[in-house]
Design a protein around this motif. Structure first.
Motif, PDB file in Angstrom:
ATOM      1  N   TRP A 191       0.614  -1.496  -0.350  1.00  8.78           N
ATOM      2  CA  TRP A 191      -0.263  -0.001  -0.027  1.00  8.78           C
ATOM      3  C   TRP A 191       0.754   0.708  -0.283  1.00  8.78           C
ATOM      4  O   TRP A 191       1.807   1.292   0.570  1.00  8.78           O
ATOM      5  N   ARG A 192       0.460   2.468  -0.625  1.00 12.37           N
ATOM      6  CA  ARG A 192       1.058   3.684  -0.616  1.00 12.37           C
ATOM      7  C   ARG A 192       0.357   5.041  -0.890  1.00 12.37           C
ATOM      8  O   ARG A 192      -1.113   4.429  -1.346  1.00 12.37           O
ATOM      9  N   SER A 193       0.443   5.918   0.049  1.00 11.91           N
ATOM     10  CA  SER A 193      -0.462   6.756   0.472  1.00 11.91           C
ATOM     11  C   SER A 193      -0.686   7.892  -0.864  1.00 11.91           C
ATOM     12  O   SER A 193       0.263   7.632  -1.861  1.00 11.91           O
ATOM     13  N   LYS A 194      -1.315   8.515  -0.876  1.00  6.60           N
ATOM     14  CA  LYS A 194      -1.564   9.650  -2.079  1.00  6.60           C
ATOM     15  C   LYS A 194      -0.226  10.453  -1.933  1.00  6.60           C
ATOM     16  O   LYS A 194       0.208  10.878  -0.659  1.00  6.60           O
ATOM     17  N   GLN A 195       0.315  11.178  -2.776  1.00  9.02           N
ATOM     18  CA  GLN A 195       1.269  12.441  -2.818  1.00  9.02           C
ATOM     19  C   GLN A 195       0.598  12.967  -2.673  1.00  9.02           C
ATOM     20  O   GLN A 195      -0.378  14.113  -2.158  1.00  9.02           O
ATOM     21  N   ASP A 196       1.341  13.779  -1.420  1.00  3.89           N
ATOM     22  CA  ASP A 196       1.439  14.912  -0.767  1.00  3.89           C
ATOM     23  C   ASP A 196       1.682  15.890  -0.624  1.00  3.89           C
ATOM     24  O   ASP A 196       2.960  16.533  -0.005  1.00  3.89           O
ATOM     25  N   PRO A 197       1.904  16.839  -1.955  1.00  2.00           N
ATOM     26  CA  PRO A 197       2.577  17.982  -2.126  1.00  2.00           C
ATOM     27  C   PRO A 197       2.967  19.248  -0.926  1.00  2.00           C
ATOM     28  O   PRO A 197       3.989  19.945  -1.320  1.00  2.00           O
ATOM     29  N   ASN A 198       1.881  19.210  -0.448  1.00  2.00           N
ATOM     30  CA  ASN A 198       1.967  20.530  -0.228  1.00  2.00           C
ATOM     31  C   ASN A 198       2.206  20.031   1.639  1.00  2.00           C
ATOM     32  O   ASN A 198       1.688  20.945   2.774  1.00  2.00           O
ATOM     33  N   ASN A 224      15.206  12.899  -0.665  1.00  2.00           N
ATOM     34  CA  ASN A 224      15.451  13.343  -1.800  1.00  2.00           C
ATOM     35  C   ASN A 224      14.551  12.663  -1.921  1.00  2.00           C
ATOM     36  O   ASN A 224      13.941  13.066  -3.597  1.00  2.00           O
ATOM     37  N   LEU A 225      14.045  10.825  -2.282  1.00  2.00           N
ATOM     38  CA  LEU A 225      13.697  10.001  -3.007  1.00  2.00           C
ATOM     39  C   LEU A 225      12.261  10.372  -2.909  1.00  2.00           C
ATOM     40  O   LEU A 225      11.394   9.419  -3.375  1.00  2.00           O
ATOM     41  N   ASN A 226      11.315  10.762  -1.783  1.00  2.00           N
ATOM     42  CA  ASN A 226      10.137  10.883  -0.948  1.00  2.00           C
ATOM     43  C   ASN A 226      10.064  12.824  -1.313  1.00  2.00           C
ATOM     44  O   ASN A 226       9.837  13.029  -0.004  1.00  2.00           O
ATOM     45  N   PRO A 227       9.707  13.237  -2.550  1.00  2.00           N
ATOM     46  CA  PRO A 227       9.336  14.413  -2.307  1.00  2.00           C
ATOM     47  C   PRO A 227       7.695  14.865  -2.254  1.00  2.00           C
ATOM     48  O   PRO A 227       7.457  16.452  -2.159  1.00  2.00           O
ATOM     49  N   ASN A 228       7.370  13.774  -2.584  1.00  2.00           N
ATOM     50  CA  ASN A 228       5.541  14.118  -2.401  1.00  2.00           C
ATOM     51  C   ASN A 228       5.157  13.563  -0.911  1.00  2.00           C
ATOM     52  O   ASN A 228       4.292  13.326  -0.364  1.00  2.00           O
ATOM     53  N   ASN A 229       6.279  13.293  -0.275  1.00  2.00           N
ATOM     54  CA  ASN A 229       5.746  12.306   1.362  1.00  2.00           C
ATOM     55  C   ASN A 229       4.541  11.929   1.724  1.00  2.00           C
ATOM     56  O   ASN A 229       3.705  12.069   2.115  1.00  2.00           O
ATOM     57  N   GLN A 230       4.830  10.931   0.894  1.00  2.52           N
ATOM     58  CA  GLN A 230       3.970   9.970   0.907  1.00  2.52           C
ATOM     59  C   GLN A 230       4.357   8.530   2.056  1.00  2.52           C
ATOM     60  O   GLN A 230       5.866   8.422   1.985  1.00  2.52           O
ATOM     61  N   LEU A 231       3.310   7.694   2.413  1.00  2.81           N
ATOM     62  CA  LEU A 231       3.946   6.098   3.232  1.00  2.81           C
ATOM     63  C   LEU A 231       3.769   5.369   2.774  1.00  2.81           C
ATOM     64  O   LEU A 231       2.965   5.492   1.622  1.00  2.81           O
ATOM     65  N   ALA A 232       4.550   4.307   2.754  1.00  3.06           N
ATOM     66  CA  ALA A 232       3.990   2.911   2.066  1.00  3.06           C
ATOM     67  C   ALA A 232       4.144   1.862   2.976  1.00  3.06           C
ATOM     68  O   ALA A 232       4.920   1.806   4.454  1.00  3.06           O
ATOM     69  N   LEU A 233       3.623   0.785   2.605  1.00  2.00           N
ATOM     70  CA  LEU A 233       3.615   0.068   3.703  1.00  2.00           C
ATOM     71  C   LEU A 233       3.968  -2.043   2.447  1.00  2.00           C
ATOM     72  O   LEU A 233       3.040  -1.514   2.148  1.00  2.00           O
ATOM     73  N   ILE A 234       4.846  -2.434   3.342  1.00  2.00           N
ATOM     74  CA  ILE A 234       4.629  -3.576   1.984  1.00  2.00           C
ATOM     75  C   ILE A 234       3.577  -4.779   2.124  1.00  2.00           C
ATOM     76  O   ILE A 234       2.925  -5.274   1.694  1.00  2.00           O
TER      77      ILE A 234
END
Length: 870
Positions: free
Chosen positions: A35-42, A138-148
C-alpha cells in the motif's frame, strides 16, 4: 502455537490508485507491491489509517510490519477491537496496544526494515494501523507513506467455548519466544518465496512433525533437506514472479509469457530433482522414503534454471514440432548450457542455425546501455531474508553458502596502495579479509589480528611501532562497519591494542597518531541510534582513556570536553557529556591546561550542555557543573546571572542555585566543625601548659590528656583481604603533647576504609565493618569478613575450606569441585583487560581501579544485602 491470521483491508484513509491499493496488504508474496498513500506535495501531514478485519476472532500474539525502503513512516500505532458482530466499529471502540518506531534508512534508502511488536494475548476482530509523518528524504518529494506487508500472528478464538486463556496476559521477554506453527507463517519467509513453494513447504513441515512422532527419522531428514532447498529455489521463483508482474504492468506480454513458461519449466525440473511427489506421499506411505536414496546422500544440488533465451528457443522448436509448450524436453536440463537470465529486447525470438555467427545467447549490442531494472532486481540478493533469524525454525532452516562458494574479494591497485603497511606487516590474506564483502571474513580477520597482537613469545618482525600503525589502518576501516558483530569485534581488538599490546612498547608519538585516527570514528559511533552500538563505543573510548600512556598525553579528554552547540545531535551530545562525567569521576579535575579537565574547560563544556535543547543533555551537564562547583565555586558563580528572584523564576537556574546552596551549607558546616576542633585543641594545650608552670607532674597529666583523645589512623591504600574478628585494624595513636598546636592530631572521627562512611566511635566502626559496609561480605564457610572484590582469592588461598574449591580456567572464579555445570552457565565467560566481575551478582565491573567498584556499590549490586543509610 501462533499461526498467520488471514484478514482483509476494509478501510484506508487514502491510497495511491491503481497500483498501490490497500487491498495489496491482504496477501503476501514476492510480487506484492504493498500500500502507498496519495501524494502530498503541500505537506499537510494528516495521519494515515488502515483498518484490517480478521476472517475469524483471534487471540493476537504478534504483529509484523515490512516497511518501504524510502517511504518510511516515523511511527506506527496499533489499535485492536473485538466484537462478535460483523459491523465495522467506530474509531472510539478501538483499544491502543502499542507502537513501533521505524528508523530512517542509513543504507542509501535501498533496504527494507521489518519490525515486530509483541502484545498481550488480546482478543481481536479488527486491527487499525495509524501512521505518523514520513521521514524526509530526496527520494520522497511528495511526502508519501508506504507499507509492503502486514502480518498478524495468533490463534483462532471460539466465542462459544469456555476458553479463558486470553485473560492471562503473558508478555514474552523476547520476540523469538513466540513459537510459530510453521516457518511459512513468518513474514520474512513468505514475502520472498514464491506462493506455490510456500504451500509445498507448509505440507512438508507437517509431514516432518508426523515423521518425527512416528520415529521415521530418515524420512524426516529428507524432508528437512528438501525444505532447505525449496527455500532457495523459492526465492529465485519469487524474483521471476515479480518480473512477470512488472512486465504485465508495462504491457510487455511477450516477456511475461516467457517468464511464466520459465517458472513452469524450472518447477518441473525442481520437483523431479527433489522427488517432491514421492516425499508428499499423497497416495499413502512409501517405504523408499525410509531408505537412504542417491538424491539425498548429501545436501541436494538445485538444478539450474533455463534462461529466457533458452525458453524462447524451446517454445519455437516445440511449436514447429507440434509439442505442447507445457511439456518440458527431457534433454533440456542435460544438454543446454544454462546461464543467468539475459534481457530480451525483441518481442520475436527465433532460433539461429547452428554455426551461424548469431548463434549463442543474445547479448546487448550497446554495452553502455543500462540494463532493465527488472533484470537487475532479478539478480539481487535479499538482505532481509538472509539475516532473518526471528525464531528457532528459521535458524534451523537457514544454511549459508559453503565457504568455497564465498569468494573473497581481491584488492585492486588503489586498495593495495592504501593498505601497503598492513600488507607488509600482517600479510595479504589477513588484509583481504578486512576488505571482503562477507561479514564472516571481516570477523575472522579481526580475530586473527587479535591473535597477532596477543603474541608474547617473540617481538613483532617489523617492530612495535610499525605493527601498531598497520593495525590502526585496519581498525579504522573495521570500526566503521555497519554490521554490529564486526563493530563489536573491532572494539574488542582496539581494547586489546591499547591495553595489552601498547603499554611500555610503543612510542608516544605513535600512540597519539593511533588515537587521532580512531577516536573520531568512535565518537561518531557513540551517537548511533542503536543503544548497543553507542554504549559499546562509549565503553571503548573510556577504556582507551584509562590507559596510562593515553592519560599522560591527555589525548582523549580534550576532544570530549569541547563545548557542544545547539545543533549537535542530542544522542552525540548526551554521549559526550556522559563520557566526560565518567572521566571526572575516574580521573578527577586537573590543573594542567593541556589536560582538558581543568575547572574552566569543564565549566565551559557544562554551560554549553546546560543550554542544549535536549533535557537529558542538560541533566548530565548540571552534574558536571556541580562537580566543578565543589572545587571552584567562584568560577561557576561568575558565569551565572545574579542570584535574585527574577533569575530564580527560570526552572533551570532555580535548580542550580538550590544545589549550589546545599553545597555551600555543607561547606559552612565543615568550617564550623573545624573551628570547634581548634578551640578544643587550644583548651587542651592551655591546660597542659598551665599545669607545667604550677609544678605539677606533667607525666601523669599528659597520660590522662592523651588517652582522652583517640585517633584511628586509616591507610587508604591498604585494603586487607580479610577482616578477622579481632580489632587488629584499629590502631590507637597516642600523640605527645607539645608546645605547637599544629602538631596535635585533630581527628576525632572514625572513617571506613572502603566506603568513606564516618562514624563517631571505634565500636561503631567495628559494627559498620561487620554488618553495614557494602564493599564487604561474610564468607559462608569460615565466617570471616572479606572484600567482595577479593572473595575468589580468599576461597582459593585463605579460607578454611579452600581444598573444596578450584580455579576456573575460563572466568578465573573459585568454583566448588562438585559443580560440574559451571562452564555451561552464562556467567562463566572470559573477561577482557580492565574489567572485573562481581562475585555476588556476576555482573561486569568496568574500570575497577578507577572508581568502578564505587559505581557498582552500594546500591548498584542487586545481590548485596548490605545497604548504606541515606
Amino acid at each position: 502455537m501462533a499461526k498467520k491470521i488471514p484478514f482483509s483491508c476494509i478501510f484506508s484513509s487514502d491510497e495511491d490508485l491503481p497500483q498501490y491499493p490497500a487491498s495489496e496488504l491482504n496477501s503476501h508474496g514476492p510480487s506484492v507491491f504493498g500500500w502507498r498513500s496519495k501524494q502530498d506535495p503541500n505537506n499537510e501531514k494528516a495521519p494515515k489509517e488502515i483498518v484490517l478485519k480478521f476472517q475469524f476472532p483471534a487471540k493476537i500474539y504478534k504483529i509484523q510490519v515490512l516497511a518501504h525502503q524510502f517511504l518510511i513512516p516515523e511511527r506506527i500505532e496499533f489499535w485492536l477491537h473485538y466484537s462478535s458482530k460483523n459491523a465495522t466499529p467506530s474509531s472510539q471502540l478501538f483499544e491502543y496496544v502499542g507502537f513501533i518506531s521505524l528508523s530512517e534508512a542509513s543504507g542509501n534508502f535501498q533496504s527494507r526494515e521489518m519490525q515486530s511488536i509483541i502484545i498481550p494475548q488480546k482478543l481481536g476482530t479488527h486491527l487499525k494501523l495509524r501512521m505518523g509523518n514520513p521521514y524526509p528524504n530526496n527520494l520522497n518529494p511528495n511526502n508519501q507513506l508506504a507499507l509492503i506487508a502486514v502480518n498478524v500472528l495468533g490463534e483462532e478464538f471460539n466465542p462459544n467455548s469456555n476458553d479463558l486463556s486470553h485473560l492471562k496476559l503473558k508478555v514474552p521477554d523476547d520476540i523469538s519466544e513466540v513459537a510459530l506453527a510453521s516457518i511459512t507463517d513468518d513474514l520474512g519467509y513468505c514475502m520472498y518465496v514464491e506462493e506455490s513453494i510456500v504451500e509445498i513447504v507448509r505440507k512438508l513441515e507437517e509431514l516432518k512433525h508426523k515423521a518425527v512422532a512416528d520415529e521415521r527419522f530418515e524420512y524426516a531428514r529428507k524432508l528437512k533437506c528438501c525444505m532447505n532447498c525449496l527455500r532457495t529455489a523459492g526465492e529465485r521463483l519469487g524474483r521471476y514472479a515479480l518480473s512477470k508482474r512488472l512486465s504485465v504492468l508495462k504491457e510487455d506480454f511477450t516477456t511475461a509469457r516467457l517468464r511464466k513458461e520459465q517458472m513452469e519449466m524450472y518447477k518441473k525440473l525442481l520437483y523431479e530433482k527433489l522427488e517432491i511427489e514421492k516425499l508428499l506421499e499423497t497416495r499413502g506411505l512409501i517405504v523408499e522414503n525410509d531408505i537412504c536414496s542417491e538424491a539425498y546422500i548429501t545436501k541436494p544440488t538445485l538444478p539450474q534454471a533455463p534462461t529466457l533465451v533458452e525458453v524462447a528457443n524451446y517454445l519455437e522448436n516445440s511449436k514447429s514440432n507440434g509439442v505442447p509448450s507445457t511439456e518440458v524436453s527431457p534433454g533440456l536440463s542435460n544438454n543446454a548450457q544454462f546461464k543467468y537470465d539475459e534481457p530480451i529486447y525483441s518481442p520475436k525470438v527465433r532460433s539461429s542455425p547452428k554455426g551461424s555467427p548469431n548463434s549463442g545467447s543474445l547479448r546487448r549490442r550497446n554495452k553502455s546501455a543500462p540494463r532493465n531494472a527488472t533484470y537487475d532486481y532479478d539478480e539481487r540478493e535479499i538482505p532481509t531474508l538472509r539475516h532473518s533469524h526471528t525464531n528457532e525454525f528459521l535458524r534451523e532452516c537457514h544454511h549459508p553458502e559453503p565457504e568455497s562458494s564465498r569468494g573473497r574479494s581481491k584488492l585492486n591497485d588503489r586498495e593495495k596502495r592504501q593498505a601497503s603497511i598492513p600488507i607488509l606487516v600482517f600479510g595479504l590474506d589477513i588484509v583481504e579479509m578486512f576488505y571482503s564483502r562477507q561479514f564472516q571474513d571481516r570477523e575472522e580477520g579481526l580475530t586473527q589480528l587479535r591473535e597477532v597482537l596477543r603474541e608474547k613469545e617473540k617481538p613483532p618482525e617489523f617492530g612495535y611501532n610499525k605493527t601498531t600503525r598497520g593495525a590502526t589502518l585496519l581498525l579504522h576501516r573495521a570500526v566503521r562497519d555497519a554490521v554490529f558483530s564486526v563493530f563489536s569485534a573491532a572494539a574488542e581488538t582496539i581494547r586489546c591494542l591499547f591495553c595489552e599490546f601498547m603499554p611500555g612498547k610503543v612510542s608516544h608519538s605513535e600512540i597519539a597518531r593511533c588515537v587521532d585516527k580512531l577516536l573520531p570514528e568512535l565518537l561518531s559511533k557513540s551517537g548511533d541510534p542503536s543503544p548497543r552500538v553507542h554504549n559499546l563505543a562509549q565503553h571503548t573510548i573510556l577504556s582507551i582513556a584509562a590507559c596510562d600512556e593515553v592519560r599522560d598525553q591527555h589525548l582523549i579528554a580534550p576532544s570530549i570536553s569541547r563545548p557542544v552547540t545547539n545543533g549537535t545531535h542530542p544522542r552525540l551530545a548526551l554521549s559526550r557529556m556522559q563520557m566526560l562525567e565518567q572521566l571526572v569521576l575516574s580521573q578527577g579535575i586537573n590543573n594542567d591546561k593541556h589536560s582538558g579537565m581543568t575547572c574552566r574547560i569543564l565549566s565551559e563544556c557544562g554551560w554549553s550542555g546546560i543550554n542544549h535543547p535536549h533535557e537529558n543533555v542538560r541533566k548530565v551537564a548540571e552534574r558536571i557543573l556541580l562537580a566543578v562547583y565543589k572545587i571552584n565555586p567562584r568560577l561557576i558563580r561568575k558565569q551565572l546571572p545574579p542570584d535574585d528572584e527574577i533569575t530564580r523564576r527560570n526552572l533551570l537556574y532555580r535548580q542550580l542555585f538550590s544545589e549550589f546552596d546545599k553545597i555551600d551549607l555543607q561547606r559552612k558546616r565543615e568550617i564550623l566543625n573545624e573551628r570547634k576542633l581548634d578551640k578544643m585543641d587550644f583548651s587542651v594545650y592551655a591546660s597542659n601548659h598551665l599545669s607545667e608552670e604550677s609544678g605539677e607532674s606533667s607525666k601523669t597529666k599528659n597520660h590522662v590528656t592523651i588517652n582522652s583523645v583517640k585517633t584511628l589512623r586509616i591507610n587508604d591504600r591498604a585494603s586487607p583481604t580479610t577482616l578477622p574478628r579481632q580489632n587488629h585494624h584499629n590502631q590507637i595513636v597516642k600523640s605527645a603533647s607539645g608546645h605547637s598546636i599544629k602538631s596535635f592530631d585533630r581527628r576525632h572521627e572514625f572513617k571506613c576504609t572502603f566506603c568513606n562512611t564516618i562514624v563517631q566511635s571505634n565500636h561503631e566502626l567495628d559494627f559498620h565493618y561487620w554488618k553495614i559496609c557494602p564493599f564487604l561480605t561474610k564468607c559462608e564457610n569460615c565466617r570471616d569478613i572479606v572484600k567482595v572484590a577479593d572473595l575468589n582469592s580468599h576461597l582459593l588461598s585463605e579460607c578454611t575450606k579452600k581444598s573444596d574449591y578450584n580455579k576456573c580456567d575460563v572466568c578465573q572464579d573459585a568454583v566448588l569441585n562438585s559443580d560440574a555445570e559451571h562452564k555451561t552457565q552464562s556467567h562463566c565467560r572470559e573477561l577482557s583487560s580492565g574489567i572485573s566481575k562481581c562475585s555476588l551478582c556476576k555482573e561486569n565491573v568496568y574500570l575497577p581501579d578507577d572508581g568502578g567498584w564505587e559505581r557498582h556499590f552500594p546500591i548498584g549490586c542487586p545481590q548485596q544485602k548490605r545497604k548504606l543509610k541515606k
